[in-house]
Design an enzyme around this catalytic site. Sequence first.
Site, short mmCIF file in Angstrom:
data_model
loop_
_atom_site.label_atom_id
_atom_site.label_comp_id
_atom_site.label_asym_id
_atom_site.label_seq_id
_atom_site.Cartn_x
_atom_site.Cartn_y
_atom_site.Cartn_z
N ASN A 1 -7.01 6.42 4.06
CA ASN A 1 -8.42 6.72 3.85
C ASN A 1 -8.76 8.21 3.87
O ASN A 1 -9.86 8.59 3.47
CB ASN A 1 -9.28 6.01 4.91
CG ASN A 1 -9.27 4.51 4.72
OD1 ASN A 1 -8.64 3.99 3.81
ND2 ASN A 1 -9.96 3.81 5.59
N ASN B 1 -9.01 3.01 -1.63
CA ASN B 1 -9.55 3.95 -0.64
C ASN B 1 -8.86 5.30 -0.65
O ASN B 1 -9.49 6.34 -0.43
CB ASN B 1 -9.48 3.34 0.76
CG ASN B 1 -10.51 2.24 0.96
OD1 ASN B 1 -11.55 2.22 0.31
ND2 ASN B 1 -10.21 1.30 1.84
N HIS C 1 0.81 -1.21 0.00
CA HIS C 1 0.00 0.00 0.00
C HIS C 1 0.86 1.27 0.00
O HIS C 1 0.32 2.37 -0.19
CB HIS C 1 -0.92 -0.01 1.22
CG HIS C 1 -2.34 0.31 0.91
ND1 HIS C 1 -2.87 0.35 -0.37
CD2 HIS C 1 -3.39 0.64 1.74
CE1 HIS C 1 -4.15 0.66 -0.33
NE2 HIS C 1 -4.49 0.85 0.94
N ASP D 1 -0.55 2.47 -5.45
CA ASP D 1 -0.44 1.03 -5.69
C ASP D 1 -1.65 0.47 -6.42
O ASP D 1 -2.77 0.99 -6.28
CB ASP D 1 -0.28 0.30 -4.36
CG ASP D 1 -1.45 0.57 -3.42
OD1 ASP D 1 -2.26 -0.35 -3.18
OD2 ASP D 1 -1.58 1.71 -2.93
#
Length: 209
Positions: free
Chosen positions: A88, A134, A41, A113
């Site tokens: 987020n 997200n 991530h 990513d």
Amino acid sequence: MGIMDIFRQIESGSDGRAHGTLTWLIVGLGNPGLTYEWTRHNAGFLAIEALAQQCGASFRQMRFHADCCEAMLGDTRVLLMKPTTFMNRSGDAVAAAADLYKLAPDHVLVLYDDISLSPGKLRIRRKGSAGGHNGMKSVIAQLGAEEFPRIRIGVGAKPNPQYDLADWVLSKFTPEERTLLEPAFANAAEATKLIVQGKVDQAMNQFNA
């Protein structure tokens, strides 16, 4: 060194700072902290760190709830950003910077990513949806637009359909995957330089998987 010497350095540009109007915001998405280093991530963080290193810049400023630094990509002055809000809420930092510098969405470039691409592959697009990511959902929501360029960095698909997605994107790259990613980060940096020059088609033709 006296105060007049410092003024002369600033005036001549020899203090290392970027000059001219800042016209682009370059954002790498990821999660802050040692726990998340070299996780899938955090590919956006890793890519923008490689770009900063190429430019001789370092993330020493904390602004907009993000680690930031200014750099010159050719003749273009840009702000490099790593939001520290966690994935987020990445859009909070992005929108704050874009608003301050009065940058339209098409002058915000996001690196992040993508599990649909093999490790080390790139996919460049002028615009698009969040695709379930997200961080991109937050950026799109806060900018109020999908029409901004992005560089997606392949981090590999889940090993099987039952594998938890959150566990997968927060897992660390294997040594073999890191070897594949290092040239990908260099390519992402080169693609970024083309994009800020208005050469998106060239970047897509040259670097898309």
